[in-house]
Design a protein around this motif. Sequence first.
Motif, PDB file in Angstrom:
ATOM      1  N   SER A  57      15.363  10.693  26.253  1.00 42.12           N
ATOM      2  CA  SER A  57      15.353   9.652  25.233  1.00 42.12           C
ATOM      3  C   SER A  57      14.539  10.043  24.000  1.00 42.12           C
ATOM      4  O   SER A  57      14.627   9.386  22.962  1.00 42.12           O
ATOM      5  CB  SER A  57      14.774   8.362  25.819  1.00 42.12           C
ATOM      6  N   GLY A  58      13.738  11.106  24.105  1.00 39.02           N
ATOM      7  CA  GLY A  58      12.867  11.500  23.005  1.00 39.02           C
ATOM      8  C   GLY A  58      11.643  10.632  22.860  1.00 39.02           C
ATOM      9  O   GLY A  58      10.873  10.791  21.902  1.00 39.02           O
ATOM     10  N   LYS A  59      11.424   9.710  23.819  1.00 44.45           N
ATOM     11  CA  LYS A  59      10.279   8.808  23.741  1.00 44.45           C
ATOM     12  C   LYS A  59       9.042   9.341  24.440  1.00 44.45           C
ATOM     13  O   LYS A  59       7.998   8.690  24.436  1.00 44.45           O
ATOM     14  CB  LYS A  59      10.652   7.448  24.344  1.00 44.45           C
ATOM     15  N   SER A  60       9.144  10.504  25.042  1.00 42.72           N
ATOM     16  CA  SER A  60       8.005  11.086  25.744  1.00 42.72           C
ATOM     17  C   SER A  60       8.150  12.600  25.728  1.00 42.72           C
ATOM     18  O   SER A  60       9.253  13.132  25.536  1.00 42.72           O
ATOM     19  CB  SER A  60       7.935  10.568  27.188  1.00 42.72           C
ATOM     20  N   ALA A  61       7.028  13.301  25.941  1.00 50.50           N
ATOM     21  CA  ALA A  61       7.050  14.758  25.923  1.00 50.50           C
ATOM     22  C   ALA A  61       5.911  15.305  26.770  1.00 50.50           C
ATOM     23  O   ALA A  61       4.866  14.668  26.921  1.00 50.50           O
ATOM     24  CB  ALA A  61       6.935  15.282  24.490  1.00 50.50           C
ATOM     25  N   VAL A  62       6.139  16.499  27.321  1.00 51.97           N
ATOM     26  CA  VAL A  62       5.097  17.261  28.007  1.00 51.97           C
ATOM     27  C   VAL A  62       4.856  18.519  27.190  1.00 51.97           C
ATOM     28  O   VAL A  62       5.787  19.273  26.899  1.00 51.97           O
ATOM     29  CB  VAL A  62       5.516  17.638  29.443  1.00 51.97           C
ATOM     30  N   THR A  63       3.618  18.736  26.782  1.00 49.29           N
ATOM     31  CA  THR A  63       3.265  19.953  26.058  1.00 49.29           C
ATOM     32  C   THR A  63       2.579  20.902  27.031  1.00 49.29           C
ATOM     33  O   THR A  63       1.803  20.483  27.884  1.00 49.29           O
ATOM     34  CB  THR A  63       2.343  19.659  24.873  1.00 49.29           C
ATOM     35  N   TYR A  64       2.870  22.182  26.885  1.00 46.12           N
ATOM     36  CA  TYR A  64       2.397  23.163  27.859  1.00 46.12           C
ATOM     37  C   TYR A  64       2.245  24.530  27.199  1.00 46.12           C
ATOM     38  O   TYR A  64       2.700  24.754  26.072  1.00 46.12           O
ATOM     39  CB  TYR A  64       3.399  23.266  29.021  1.00 46.12           C
ATOM     40  N   SER A 102       3.138  27.585  34.014  1.00 45.49           N
ATOM     41  CA  SER A 102       3.437  26.621  32.951  1.00 45.49           C
ATOM     42  C   SER A 102       2.331  25.572  32.993  1.00 45.49           C
ATOM     43  O   SER A 102       2.353  24.660  33.818  1.00 45.49           O
ATOM     44  CB  SER A 102       4.807  25.974  33.167  1.00 45.49           C
ATOM     45  N   LEU A 103       1.375  25.713  32.084  1.00 44.30           N
ATOM     46  CA  LEU A 103       0.129  24.958  32.147  1.00 44.30           C
ATOM     47  C   LEU A 103       0.152  23.804  31.148  1.00 44.30           C
ATOM     48  O   LEU A 103       0.067  24.010  29.934  1.00 44.30           O
ATOM     49  CB  LEU A 103      -1.049  25.904  31.849  1.00 44.30           C
ATOM     50  N   ALA A 104       0.312  22.595  31.675  1.00 40.58           N
ATOM     51  CA  ALA A 104       0.218  21.401  30.846  1.00 40.58           C
ATOM     52  C   ALA A 104      -1.200  20.849  30.921  1.00 40.58           C
ATOM     53  O   ALA A 104      -1.969  21.207  31.817  1.00 40.58           O
ATOM     54  CB  ALA A 104       1.215  20.350  31.312  1.00 40.58           C
ATOM     55  N   SER A 105      -1.558  19.996  29.978  1.00 40.53           N
ATOM     56  CA  SER A 105      -2.905  19.421  29.987  1.00 40.53           C
ATOM     57  C   SER A 105      -2.821  17.950  29.598  1.00 40.53           C
ATOM     58  O   SER A 105      -2.026  17.561  28.744  1.00 40.53           O
ATOM     59  CB  SER A 105      -3.829  20.171  29.015  1.00 40.53           C
ATOM     60  N   GLY A 106      -3.671  17.167  30.262  1.00 35.87           N
ATOM     61  CA  GLY A 106      -3.671  15.745  29.988  1.00 35.87           C
ATOM     62  C   GLY A 106      -2.402  15.075  30.489  1.00 35.87           C
ATOM     63  O   GLY A 106      -1.633  15.629  31.277  1.00 35.87           O
ATOM     64  N   ASP A 107      -2.169  13.862  30.034  1.00 35.06           N
ATOM     65  CA  ASP A 107      -0.986  13.100  30.433  1.00 35.06           C
ATOM     66  C   ASP A 107       0.179  13.414  29.493  1.00 35.06           C
ATOM     67  O   ASP A 107      -0.021  13.929  28.384  1.00 35.06           O
ATOM     68  CB  ASP A 107      -1.276  11.600  30.372  1.00 35.06           C
ATOM     69  N   PRO A 108       1.403  13.116  29.920  1.00 36.74           N
ATOM     70  CA  PRO A 108       2.523  13.217  28.967  1.00 36.74           C
ATOM     71  C   PRO A 108       2.266  12.335  27.749  1.00 36.74           C
ATOM     72  O   PRO A 108       1.570  11.320  27.827  1.00 36.74           O
ATOM     73  CB  PRO A 108       3.722  12.719  29.787  1.00 36.74           C
ATOM     74  N   ILE A 109       2.855  12.708  26.636  1.00 38.39           N
ATOM     75  CA  ILE A 109       2.698  11.956  25.394  1.00 38.39           C
ATOM     76  C   ILE A 109       3.841  10.946  25.279  1.00 38.39           C
ATOM     77  O   ILE A 109       4.988  11.252  25.590  1.00 38.39           O
ATOM     78  CB  ILE A 109       2.724  12.908  24.181  1.00 38.39           C
ATOM     79  N   GLY A 110       3.516   9.727  24.837  1.00 37.70           N
ATOM     80  CA  GLY A 110       4.565   8.767  24.557  1.00 37.70           C
ATOM     81  C   GLY A 110       4.615   7.597  25.525  1.00 37.70           C
ATOM     82  O   GLY A 110       3.645   7.291  26.229  1.00 37.70           O
ATOM     83  N   ASP A 111       5.769   6.968  25.576  1.00 39.68           N
ATOM     84  CA  ASP A 111       6.000   5.766  26.376  1.00 39.68           C
ATOM     85  C   ASP A 111       5.936   6.104  27.862  1.00 39.68           C
ATOM     86  O   ASP A 111       6.710   6.947  28.334  1.00 39.68           O
ATOM     87  CB  ASP A 111       7.374   5.197  26.019  1.00 39.68           C
TER      88      ASP A 111
END
Length: 589
Positions: free
Chosen positions: A278-285, A292-301
């Motif tokens: 939906s483009g309303k959320s994202a995972v940055t890594y 594949s190292l992500a940090s914190g919570d996903p961004i968005g809704d």
Amino acid sequence: MGHGRGRQASRTGERRSSRCYLAAVWYLRAVAFVNFLAAVWVTFGNDIRRHNDDEFFTPYLLTAGFFSGSVSLFLAITMRRRKRAAWTLNLVLAGLVLILSALAMGLPVYRQHAQNWFSMVVTALFVTVLLGGRREFHAKGDPSNAKLAASVAVGGGLTCSLLAAGLVTVTNTDPDAGRSDFLERWHYGVLRMLSLAYDDISFGDITTPNWTNVLINVMSTTLVLLVLYAAFRSRHAFGAMTEEDLSRLRALLERHGERDSLGYFALRRDKSVVWSPSGKSAVTYRVVSGVSLASGDPIGDPEAWPGAIDRWLAQAREYGWAPAVIGASEEGGTVYARHGLDALELGDEAIVDLGEFTLEGRAMRGVRQAYNRIERAGYTVRVLRHKDIPAREMADLVRLVDDWRDGETERGFSMALGRLGDPQDGQCVMVVCHDGKRPCGLLSFVPWGDDGLSLDLMRRDRDTENGLFEFMVLKLIQQAGEFGIRQISLNFAMFRSVFERGSRLGAGPVLRLWHSLLSFFSRWWQIESLYRANAKYRPIWEPRYLLFEKSADLLRIAVASARAEGFLGSPELPKWLNRRRLGGTDPHW
């Protein structure tokens, strides 16, 4: 009924494929163990070699020695990571071994030995499980792997052969050593790269000590492993975020940024991003050491988080990356856990609620004393948004940040922005301390929603007095109302509960031992000091978690996290990214 039987058949096929995958991996592990054991247990190794000579042959890759042990172990690791290239290589090699074994069994001299039948059956079973588990090996490698492996093989082979020839020249103890020419010594070195068992009769003018032959063979083993690594290495990330990605992330942070104090750090330019459908959320890594190292919570809704997490996990599995998240909150960690990840509590984030904060009371006595001492010494503090700092002054502050950095390595990843002075970060807040003549310390905070700040970097001149940071933090708290700030996130305290409970009366022996070990390592890594520095503000402690898929990947994830944070040397960024990193950050870890 038909659909039910179809689903049941599908699940049966998946279980069979998974068992075949595990059987192939464990076969290679067992072969690696036997090969290494044979290398150190001389009589056992000689026995295996006798059964792999003349009229005998052994199963696939079972040859005894460090070389075969290293190769089989490397293939076991890459197969466990489901690398398609490793599966292809094993299928081709094992298939050739099986074909040659079957042809050999057509001759009476080989057919008469039961060991040869056993070896052929074992190799055939290995080929069978490879074919049965083919769907499990789906991880793609980097498209440049083939060229890189060829370059390493050619360049490394030439270099190793010349080094081998040089070693032979230097260590040749034959009385007529001068009669051998360079080509002969090079030929001798190349043969020693291939095996230690070649006869020396054809090299009458060359006699080398055993350690020279072993060293040459070790060089060749290392070269083979490097070629295999180049051929099977994981794909790097798909490039850093574009300006469009950054704009979309900023829009999400404007609407949902108050959910996570680490949200703004998703805007680091060395990260990649995966969007929900939906483009309303994202995972940055960021991909580091195959993780594949992500940090914190996903961004968005939050309602769109599952879509982003599913895509991120699918991408990690497609390319053989180990998925991991560092610094997730309890809310984010819970959602990640629903997608099959396990959680470990890393420590706690210190959050100061300005509505509850007070300097009164015995517990705040140390902070009050530090504040008063610095104020009497004549220090002053300015608190400004980055956008309100003149360009020349900001450039001077960036230079001072680099001068005050402790060491050459920039540290920080999960709780650091990695830049200073970018015009797009105008809402960040700078706290600058002056000694009456010049700046002597600064703190920089990133936005946390509309009414919060999260600490990004803290630097000071080493010649300034202790207590400077406490003075700056308190000045910020005093002026926070002018900026509409109600809460401030300070440093992260790893293993906080151990330090807090380990020294209490009644702490158990395991907790006391863990506390002693962490206190010991705090001499080099600021584990306990970060906790003490945070605790003096009487903050609210919010737990942060490490999320991972397989416990076997924890060591790999720990190394990747240490590299990303800058403790083991962070991977270099492209030059066009480095040009935009105007400043550094201190670690929050």
